[in-house]
Design an enzyme around this catalytic site. Sequence first.
Site, PDB file in Angstrom:
ATOM      1  N   LYS A   1      -7.996  -8.581   7.044  1.00 49.44           N
ATOM      2  CA  LYS A   1      -8.867  -7.621   7.020  1.00 49.44           C
ATOM      3  C   LYS A   1      -8.694  -6.422   7.685  1.00 49.44           C
ATOM      4  O   LYS A   1      -9.362  -5.450   7.484  1.00 49.44           O
ATOM      5  CB  LYS A   1     -10.219  -8.366   7.503  1.00 49.44           C
TER       6      LYS A   1
ATOM      7  N   HIS B   1     -10.317 -15.695   9.282  1.00 52.27           N
ATOM      8  CA  HIS B   1     -11.421 -14.928   9.141  1.00 52.27           C
ATOM      9  C   HIS B   1     -11.339 -13.469   9.703  1.00 52.27           C
ATOM     10  O   HIS B   1     -11.645 -12.646   9.181  1.00 52.27           O
ATOM     11  CB  HIS B   1     -12.656 -15.745   9.279  1.00 52.27           C
TER      12      HIS B   1
ATOM     13  N   CYS C   1     -19.753 -14.590   3.250  1.00 51.29           N
ATOM     14  CA  CYS C   1     -18.254 -14.422   3.201  1.00 51.29           C
ATOM     15  C   CYS C   1     -17.397 -15.417   2.717  1.00 51.29           C
ATOM     16  O   CYS C   1     -16.148 -15.398   2.887  1.00 51.29           O
ATOM     17  CB  CYS C   1     -18.017 -13.880   4.728  1.00 51.29           C
TER      18      CYS C   1
ATOM     19  N   HIS D   1     -13.227  -5.819   5.324  1.00 51.70           N
ATOM     20  CA  HIS D   1     -13.980  -7.254   5.027  1.00 51.70           C
ATOM     21  C   HIS D   1     -14.548  -7.186   3.528  1.00 51.70           C
ATOM     22  O   HIS D   1     -15.469  -6.384   3.619  1.00 51.70           O
ATOM     23  CB  HIS D   1     -14.970  -7.680   6.167  1.00 51.70           C
TER      24      HIS D   1
ATOM     25  N   GLU E   1     -13.513 -18.067  16.612  1.00 52.85           N
ATOM     26  CA  GLU E   1     -12.394 -18.474  15.640  1.00 52.85           C
ATOM     27  C   GLU E   1     -11.373 -18.874  16.538  1.00 52.85           C
ATOM     28  O   GLU E   1     -10.289 -19.962  16.249  1.00 52.85           O
ATOM     29  CB  GLU E   1     -11.911 -17.576  14.579  1.00 52.85           C
TER      30      GLU E   1
ATOM     31  N   PHE F   1     -22.001 -16.395   6.964  1.00 52.46           N
ATOM     32  CA  PHE F   1     -23.481 -16.485   7.663  1.00 52.46           C
ATOM     33  C   PHE F   1     -24.049 -17.819   7.301  1.00 52.46           C
ATOM     34  O   PHE F   1     -23.668 -18.421   6.293  1.00 52.46           O
ATOM     35  CB  PHE F   1     -24.395 -15.294   7.073  1.00 52.46           C
TER      36      PHE F   1
END
Length: 386
Positions: free
Chosen positions: A307, A278, A150, A312, A289, A374
């Site tokens: 998002k 994010h 991502c 996403h 976050e 990830f």
Amino acid sequence: MSEPGVISAAGIGLSALSRAVTAGDNAAMKRVQTKGGKEAVAAQIDDEMLHSSGGRYDMRVIQIENAALEQIAPTVEAAKAKYGAERIAVCVGSCDNGSEFSLAGHKAYFETGAFPQNYDLEMQGADYVASFVSEKYALSGISLAFSTACSSSASALVKAAQFIRAGLADAVIAGGVDIASDTTLLGFGALEAIASGKTNPMSKNRAGITLGDAAAFFVLSREKISEESIVLAGWGESADAHHITSPDPTGDGAARAMRAALAHAGVSAEDIGYVNLHGTGTRLNDAMEAKAVVSVLGSDVLCSSTKSETGHTLGAAGALEAAVCYALLTRGILPVQAWDGEKDEEIELYRIVDKTTHFENNAINYCMSNSFAFGGANVSLIFSRT
């Protein structure tokens, strides 16, 4: 950084993206079905918005990429005229490796013992999204693909700026493209990370991500070559390697990236007027976050997860959300978050932007965009006005 070329389920062009994130419009998220019969909500681009790319492999991901690249064609040609084709590099972030063709090819192989005549292993190569850009514009500079999940296109933007600073290129076409393919939908479904409905970031009721298609591309250059532009003022990267899919719950890796970005830009936490989160809508990411943002920037900074309108978009997310920051700095928009407004009392929150948030036009000079991927591949970008 020039005005970006953008396409997402919200529409084609920066104006369409700006309208969706300003209105909190998530109508682009619709229920879809994979070829295997699984259902999910996703923000997929309508096929009517796409046309043949003219590329050697005319896959859907390349058609999406081409739709964004066409919007910046005049800026690319201006850069070629100024610097020469050999001095323009390409940096593209993506996670999809031609899955629509490879799955069909493998299915044919298992059924007939042979791949289809139009199948080529290069379709599955991570590099083709970058090779396509070089071929489209007849460029001979460095051409790289980035696949750090991502944060892929955020990493591509960082490398683009580094190439220019190092004298390895005078201009770089940089951004990302990705699709909510069957492979992606099924993979995240297996991780139990997909929400049953539309994503609901930071809410106590959040239940996962909604995946989406998108592409966003900029031209970064040594000298200004377009009328309206912004500056990638600073960046920070960290690799905490906490887990292959789960973020470090302490938020330490994310916080390190944010602090590094502040230091690189030479600004303080108080200078950041807005953060594009994010903000995936998963239980673990949002809690992590929130800790990182509050620890680095405090609880008064304006934040939102776009998002919630675009889905996403994985490898394209960093570039797409950089485009949101571009619209904020040049057009004076304030991106709102589409959510149910029910705060999670278990996490410390900042000021989430919704339709009631007061905003003085052009009051923000610096904004930050976070991409936390990830494997703990964390990137924070800071953008400023020219």
